[in-house]
Write a protein that holds these residues in place. Structure first.
Motif, PDB file in Angstrom:
ATOM      1  N   VAL A 117      19.897  47.043   6.489  1.00  0.00           N
ATOM      2  CA  VAL A 117      18.510  47.377   6.817  1.00  0.00           C
ATOM      3  C   VAL A 117      17.581  46.249   6.387  1.00  0.00           C
ATOM      4  O   VAL A 117      16.582  45.944   7.056  1.00  0.00           O
ATOM      5  N   PHE A 118      17.900  45.592   5.260  1.00  0.00           N
ATOM      6  CA  PHE A 118      17.033  44.529   4.733  1.00  0.00           C
ATOM      7  C   PHE A 118      17.456  43.145   5.228  1.00  0.00           C
ATOM      8  O   PHE A 118      16.676  42.203   5.181  1.00  0.00           O
ATOM      9  N   GLN A 119      18.696  43.002   5.688  1.00  0.00           N
ATOM     10  CA  GLN A 119      19.160  41.730   6.235  1.00  0.00           C
ATOM     11  C   GLN A 119      19.989  42.034   7.476  1.00  0.00           C
ATOM     12  O   GLN A 119      21.203  42.198   7.415  1.00  0.00           O
ATOM     13  N   PRO A 120      19.357  42.176   8.656  1.00  0.00           N
ATOM     14  CA  PRO A 120      20.085  42.611   9.864  1.00  0.00           C
ATOM     15  C   PRO A 120      21.289  41.731  10.180  1.00  0.00           C
ATOM     16  O   PRO A 120      22.322  42.226  10.583  1.00  0.00           O
ATOM     17  N   ASN A 121      21.149  40.399  10.018  1.00  0.00           N
ATOM     18  CA  ASN A 121      22.253  39.488  10.340  1.00  0.00           C
ATOM     19  C   ASN A 121      23.106  39.261   9.102  1.00  0.00           C
ATOM     20  O   ASN A 121      23.310  38.140   8.643  1.00  0.00           O
ATOM     21  N   LEU A 122      23.592  40.323   8.555  1.00  0.00           N
ATOM     22  CA  LEU A 122      24.317  40.258   7.286  1.00  0.00           C
ATOM     23  C   LEU A 122      25.571  39.403   7.403  1.00  0.00           C
ATOM     24  O   LEU A 122      25.896  38.634   6.497  1.00  0.00           O
ATOM     25  N   GLY A 123      26.272  39.475   8.514  1.00  0.00           N
ATOM     26  CA  GLY A 123      27.518  38.730   8.651  1.00  0.00           C
ATOM     27  C   GLY A 123      27.320  37.273   8.998  1.00  0.00           C
ATOM     28  O   GLY A 123      28.239  36.473   8.851  1.00  0.00           O
ATOM     29  N   ASP A 124      26.159  36.881   9.478  1.00  0.00           N
ATOM     30  CA  ASP A 124      25.945  35.502   9.926  1.00  0.00           C
ATOM     31  C   ASP A 124      25.366  34.625   8.826  1.00  0.00           C
ATOM     32  O   ASP A 124      25.864  33.542   8.528  1.00  0.00           O
ATOM     33  N   GLN A 125      24.272  35.014   8.205  1.00  0.00           N
ATOM     34  CA  GLN A 125      23.545  34.151   7.282  1.00  0.00           C
ATOM     35  C   GLN A 125      24.140  34.153   5.881  1.00  0.00           C
ATOM     36  O   GLN A 125      23.850  33.289   5.081  1.00  0.00           O
ATOM     37  N   ARG A 126      24.939  35.149   5.541  1.00  0.00           N
ATOM     38  CA  ARG A 126      25.582  35.210   4.233  1.00  0.00           C
ATOM     39  C   ARG A 126      24.590  35.190   3.087  1.00  0.00           C
ATOM     40  O   ARG A 126      24.899  34.716   1.996  1.00  0.00           O
ATOM     41  N   ARG A 127      23.381  35.678   3.304  1.00  0.00           N
ATOM     42  CA  ARG A 127      22.411  35.765   2.198  1.00  0.00           C
ATOM     43  C   ARG A 127      22.727  36.945   1.282  1.00  0.00           C
ATOM     44  O   ARG A 127      22.285  36.968   0.140  1.00  0.00           O
ATOM     45  N   ILE A 128      23.434  37.899   1.800  1.00  0.00           N
ATOM     46  CA  ILE A 128      23.844  39.053   0.997  1.00  0.00           C
ATOM     47  C   ILE A 128      25.361  39.128   1.038  1.00  0.00           C
ATOM     48  O   ILE A 128      25.950  39.309   2.101  1.00  0.00           O
ATOM     49  N   GLY A 129      26.007  38.947  -0.116  1.00  0.00           N
ATOM     50  CA  GLY A 129      27.451  39.010  -0.204  1.00  0.00           C
ATOM     51  C   GLY A 129      27.909  40.324  -0.809  1.00  0.00           C
ATOM     52  O   GLY A 129      27.292  40.829  -1.750  1.00  0.00           O
ATOM     53  N   ILE A 130      28.973  40.884  -0.271  1.00  0.00           N
ATOM     54  CA  ILE A 130      29.539  42.147  -0.751  1.00  0.00           C
ATOM     55  C   ILE A 130      31.011  41.923  -1.040  1.00  0.00           C
ATOM     56  O   ILE A 130      31.741  41.408  -0.192  1.00  0.00           O
ATOM     57  N   SER A 147      12.884  37.852  -0.993  1.00  0.00           N
ATOM     58  CA  SER A 147      11.486  37.611  -0.611  1.00  0.00           C
ATOM     59  C   SER A 147      11.236  36.178  -0.166  1.00  0.00           C
ATOM     60  O   SER A 147      10.149  35.850   0.272  1.00  0.00           O
ATOM     61  N   CYS A 148      12.241  35.292  -0.305  1.00  0.00           N
ATOM     62  CA  CYS A 148      12.077  33.904   0.140  1.00  0.00           C
ATOM     63  C   CYS A 148      13.316  33.502   0.938  1.00  0.00           C
ATOM     64  O   CYS A 148      14.388  34.107   0.793  1.00  0.00           O
ATOM     65  N   PRO A 149      13.230  32.453   1.780  1.00  0.00           N
ATOM     66  CA  PRO A 149      14.342  32.105   2.689  1.00  0.00           C
ATOM     67  C   PRO A 149      15.595  31.639   1.961  1.00  0.00           C
ATOM     68  O   PRO A 149      16.694  31.753   2.509  1.00  0.00           O
ATOM     69  N   THR A 150      15.472  31.082   0.765  1.00  0.00           N
ATOM     70  CA  THR A 150      16.638  30.495   0.081  1.00  0.00           C
ATOM     71  C   THR A 150      17.352  31.488  -0.822  1.00  0.00           C
ATOM     72  O   THR A 150      18.415  31.180  -1.364  1.00  0.00           O
ATOM     73  N   GLY A 151      16.799  32.653  -1.026  1.00  0.00           N
ATOM     74  CA  GLY A 151      17.371  33.591  -1.992  1.00  0.00           C
ATOM     75  C   GLY A 151      18.676  34.210  -1.506  1.00  0.00           C
ATOM     76  O   GLY A 151      18.901  34.373  -0.318  1.00  0.00           O
ATOM     77  N   ARG A 152      19.533  34.537  -2.475  1.00  0.00           N
ATOM     78  CA  ARG A 152      20.819  35.156  -2.186  1.00  0.00           C
ATOM     79  C   ARG A 152      21.031  36.348  -3.123  1.00  0.00           C
ATOM     80  O   ARG A 152      20.538  36.352  -4.250  1.00  0.00           O
ATOM     81  N   VAL A 153      21.798  37.291  -2.616  1.00  0.00           N
ATOM     82  CA  VAL A 153      22.143  38.487  -3.403  1.00  0.00           C
ATOM     83  C   VAL A 153      23.646  38.707  -3.291  1.00  0.00           C
ATOM     84  O   VAL A 153      24.213  38.604  -2.193  1.00  0.00           O
ATOM     85  N   MET A 154      24.300  38.977  -4.436  1.00  0.00           N
ATOM     86  CA  MET A 154      25.731  39.311  -4.444  1.00  0.00           C
ATOM     87  C   MET A 154      25.916  40.700  -5.069  1.00  0.00           C
ATOM     88  O   MET A 154      25.355  40.990  -6.123  1.00  0.00           O
TER      89      MET A 154
END
Length: 690
Positions: free
Chosen positions: A553-566, A599-606
Motif C-alpha cells: 500500500v505504501f510502496q506499490p512497486n515493491l518488487g521493482d524498486q527494492r526500497r522495502i525488503g522482506i 518519506s524521501c527517495p533514497t530511504g530503505r526499509v527492511m
C-alpha cells in the motif's frame, strides 16, 4: 416302550417350582435394588449439587477477576499517559488528565500516591483543594516495593466511610539517567457495593447466596444483605477451610446468618480472593425426594413384574408349542416367540429359517435386497427383532450378519432412547424417521439416518417393517464445520469493531482532514486483514502475505524498486494474530512515510522475522536506513506508539522496543509463539540483530 414312556409324563409341580424360583429371585432382588437405588440417588444428587456450586463459584470468580483486570488495564493506560506528564510538568499538570480519566473509566476513585504513602492527587477532589492528610491504601505502598500491580484487601475509605478494594500500579517517570524513576503510584478504589452488584447480576438459584472473601478472611461483597455483612469476619468453619489450603471444597456448616448450608469455597485468580457459594441444606435435601419416590415405585414395579413373569413363562411355553404346530399352515396361525426353553427355541429357529427362506424365494427379494447401496433390514413390527439384513447394513454397523440375526432387535442395536416409540409414528404418519449416533464395535462412531416403514404384503406374517439406514456422517461434519466458521467470523468481526472504536477514539483530531485520512487508512488496514482471514476460511494467514499486502500500500512497486525488503521463513499465523500484526505493520509504515525512510527517495526499509526456539518467541525486526537524519526520540508518545503497545503487548502478550538511531528507526517485536504461530519456521536469529 420308549424312554419317554418309561419316565412318564412331566410332574405337574415342575412348572410351579420354576415359577416360585423366579418369584423368589425377583423378591430378593427387589430389596437389593431398592437399597442400591436409594444409595446411588443420594450420592449422585449430592455430587451434582456440589459440582454445580463449585462451577458457579468459579464463574463468579472470573467475573470478579474481570473487574480487577479492567481496573489494572485502565491504570496501566493512565500510567503510560502520565509518566511523561509527571516528568515534565509535575503533579500539577496531571490533575486534569487524572480527573478526566476517572470520569471516562467510571470504575472508581483514582489517586496519585507518593512513595511515602501520601495522597498527592485524587480524582474526586475539587480542583485546587488540598488532598486528605491520610495514608494511601496498602496496595499503593506495596506497588512501590514490588514494581508490579497489587490488589489490596478490603479497606474503609477515611473520607466517605465506604468499603473499597484498591488496585494499584507503579508509575515510572523518565529520568535523565539510564533507568526510569519509580516516583509515584496510581491507585483505583473499587467500591464493595459495585462488586456486590456484580454478584447479584449472576442470577443465582433461589436461596443461594454468593460472597467474596479477601485474603484476611473478611467479607468484601455479598449477593444478599451486603450492607449488613460487609467487613465482617467469616465463620470459623470457613476460616479453617481457607487455612487448610485444599480448594475447591464444600463445607457443611451454619451460615453467618444462621442458616444450615453447604458452602462451596473456590480461590479466585491472581487476587487470592475466595468466592463462597452457600446453598441451604433443605434445598439440597429436597433433591433426594424424587429419587426415593422413584426407588419406591421401582420396588413396587419389580414386585408386580415378578408376578407377571410367572404368568408369562407359562404363556410362552403354550405359545411356543402352538407356533411349532402352526408352521405347516400357510400362513402360520401363531406369531414366532421365544419361550426361554432351549429345546423349543432351537426347533423354532430351525423351522423359522426354513420358512423364511421359502418366503424370500417366493417374494423375489434376495437379489435386489443384497445389491442395494444403502443399508436395508426386515424386522418384526411388535418385537423389533431383525429377520433379514443386507451386506451394506453389516458394513455400516461393523457387525457380521450372523451377529445381527442372533436375536438382535432394533432397540438394542440402536438404543431404546434413540428409537423411541416408532410404532406410534407408524400408526399416525405411516412411517418414522430417526437421526442417531451409532457406536460400532471397533470404537468408531458414525451418524445415521434411519427410516422405518411397514411392509404391507399380505403373505408376510407376523407383520414386518423395513429399515432403510443411510450414513450421514460427512453431512453432519460439514454442518459442524460451517457452524464453527460462523462463530469464528462473529468473534473476529467483534474484534475488528473494537479496534475501529479504539482507532476513532485515539487518533488525534486537531485537523479534520488529517483525522479522516488517518482513520480511513487504519480501517482499510483492518479490512485487508479481515479479507485475508475470510480468504483462508478463518484458519489464520501467511505472515509473508500479510507483510507484503500491508507494505505494498505504501510502496506499490515493491518488487521493482527494492526500497522495502522482506525476509523471513514461511509461517502460518493464528487467526487472532492476523489483525494485530496488520495494524502494527500499518503504523510502522505510516510513520516511515511521514517522518522516516519512506518519506524521501533514497530511504530503505527492511523487515525480517525469525523464530527463537530457546525463548519460544517470534521475533520481528523493522529497520530503516538512508532516510532523513533523526535527532533523537520524539518529545511525546504518539498514537502509533500507543497502538503498537495495545496490539503487540495488550492483545498478543509481546514486547516492543523502539530505537531512534540517526540513520533511521529500529523496531524490535517479540511475541510468544503460542500466541502467534500455527506452524513454526526455521530457527535462527534475526539478521542484523541479536
Amino acid at each position: 416302550m420308549s424312554f419317554i414312556t418309561k419316565i412318564g409324563p412331566p410332574r405337574s409341580s415342575s412348572l410351579r417350582r420354576r415359577m416360585m424360583a423366579i418369584y423368589c429371585a425377583v423378591a430378593f432382588g427387589l430389596l437389593g435394588l431398592a437399597a442400591l437405588i436409594v444409595h446411588r440417588a443420594e450420592t449422585r444428587a449430592l455430587g451434582w449439587a456440589e459440582a454445580e456450586m463449585i462451577g458457579t463459584a468459579r464463574a463468579l470468580g472470573q467475573t470478579i477477576e474481570g473487574r480487577f483486570d479492567a481496573a489494572e488495564a485502565a491504570l496501566h493506560g493512565l500510567a503510560a499517559m502520565g509518566s511523561y506528564s509527571l516528568g515534565k510538568g509535575g503533579p500539577g499538570g496531571f490533575a486534569a488528565p487524572l480527573a478526566a480519566f476517572a470520569r471516562a473509566a467510571n470504575l472508581g476513585m483514582v489517586s496519585l500516591v507518593t512513595p511515602d504513602g501520601r495522597l498527592l492527587l485524587r480524582s474526586g477532589a475539587p480542583p485546587g483543594t488540598e488532598p486528605l492528610d491520610v495514608l494511601a491504601p496498602p496496595a499503593a505502598r506495596q506497588a512501590f516495593l514490588t514494581g508490579r500491580t497489587e490488589i489490596g484487601d478490603l479497606i474503609r475509605d477515611p473520607a466517605g466511610g465506604e468499603y473499597q478494594v484498591a488496585v494499584a500500579v507503579p508509575v515510572e517517570r523518565p529520568d535523565s539517567g539510564a533507568e526510569p524513576c519509580r516516583c509515584y503510584a496510581l491507585s483505583l478504589s473499587l467500591a464493595a457495593t459495585d462488586l456486590a452488584a456484580a454478584l447479584r447480576r449472576q442470577e443465582l438459584p433461589p436461596g443461594w447466596v454468593a460472597a467474596v472473601i479477601d485474603r484476611t478472611g473478611h467479607v468484601v461483597a455479598r449477593s444478599e444483605r451486603h450492607e449488613e455483612f460487609v467487613g465482617s469476619g467469616v465463620i470459623p468453619a470457613i476460616k479453617a477451610a481457607i487455612e487448610s489450603g485444599s480448594e475447591p471444597k464444600v463445607v457443611r456448616t451454619r451460615r453467618i446468618d444462621g442458616v444450615e448450608s453447604s458452602i462451596a469455597l473456590v480461590r479466585s485468580g491472581k487476587s487470592g480472593f475466595r468466592i463462597a457459594i452457600a446453598a441451604p441444606e433443605r434445598l439440597l435435601a429436597s433433591s433426594l425426594r424424587d429419587p426415593l419416590r422413584w426407588a419406591l415405585l421401582a420396588g413396587v414395579s419389580i414386585a408386580l413384574a415378578g408376578l407377571l413373569l410367572v404368568l408369562l413363562l407359562a404363556r410362552r411355553i403354550v405359545r411356543g408349542i402352538a407356533w411349532l404346530g402352526s408352521l405347516g399352515e400357510a400362513p402360520p396361525a401363531a406369531a414366532a416367540t421365544v419361550t426361554g426353553f432351549s429345546e423349543i427355541d432351537r426347533a423354532a429357529r430351525s423351522l423359522t429359517r426354513a420358512v423364511e427362506a421359502q418366503r424370500q424365494q417366493a417374494l423375489g427379494l434376495s437379489a435386489g435386497f443384497q445389491a442395494a447401496s444403502i443399508g436395508l433390514a426386515h424386522a418384526e413390527l411388535e418385537s423389533g427383532r431383525l429377520l433379514l439384513v443386507n451386506a451394506r447394513l453389516c458394513t455400516l454397523l461393523g457387525q457380521p450378519e450372523a451377529g445381527l440375526l442372533r436375536g438382535m432387535d432394533i432397540a438394542t442395536l440402536f438404543g431404546a432412547e434413540a428409537i423411541g416409540d416408532y410404532r406410534l409414528d407408524l400408526r399416525q404418519h405411516g412411517s418414522a424417521t430417526r437421526s442417531l449416533r451409532h457406536h460400532r464395535p471397533d470404537g468408531s462412531t458414525i451418524s445415521l439416518q434411519l427410516g422405518i416403514a411397514p411392509i404391507t404384503a399380505a403373505a408376510l406374517t407376523p407383520p414386518r417393517i423395513v429399515l432403510v439406514v443411510e450414513d450421514v456422517t460427512e453431512r453432519h461434519r460439514s454442518l459442524e464445520r460451517m457452524a464453527l466458521v460462523m462463530r469464528e467470523m462473529s468473534h473476529r468481526a467483534m474484534n475488528a469493531l473494537a479496534l475501529v472504536q479504539a482507532t476513532l477514539r485515539l487518533t488525534p483530531r486537531a485537523d479534520a482532514a488529517a483525522y479522516a485520512a488517518a482513520v480511513e487508512a487504519r480501517v482499510a488496514a483492518l479490512a485487508r486483514a479481515h479479507a485475508r482471514l475470510v480468504g483462508d476460511c478463518w484458519s489464520g494467514g501467511s505472515l509473508r502475505a500479510l507483510a507484503e499486502g500491508e507494505l505494498r500500500v505504501f510502496q506499490p512497486n515493491l518488487g521493482d524498486q527494492r526500497r522495502i525488503g522482506i525476509d523471513g521463513p514461511e509461517m502460518r499465523l493464528l487467526p487472532q494474530a492476523v489483525q494485530p500484526l496488520a495494524m502494527a505493520l500499518h503504523e510502522l509504515a505510516t510513520n516511515s512515510t511521514k517522518h522516516g525512510a519512506l518519506s524521501c527517495p533514497t530511504g530503505r526499509v527492511m523487515l525480517h522475522w525469525r523464530t527463537d526456539r530457546v525463548r519460544e518467541t517470534l521475533r520481528l525486526h523493522w529497520e530503516e536506513a538512508d532516510g532523513p537524519l533523526i535527532a533523537g526520540p520524539p518529545s511525546r508518545r504518539g498514537f502509533g506508539s500507543r497502538l503498537l503497545d495495545a496490539t503487540i503487548r495488550g492483545q498478543l502478550g509481546g514486547t516492543v522496543t523502539l530505537s531512534w538511531r540517526r540513520t533511521g528507526l529500529s523496531c524490535r517485536i517479540e511475541i510468544p509463539l503460542a500466541r502467534a504461530a500455527l506452524a513454526d519456521a526455521a530457527d535462527g536469529p534475526i539478521r542484523g540483530g541479536a
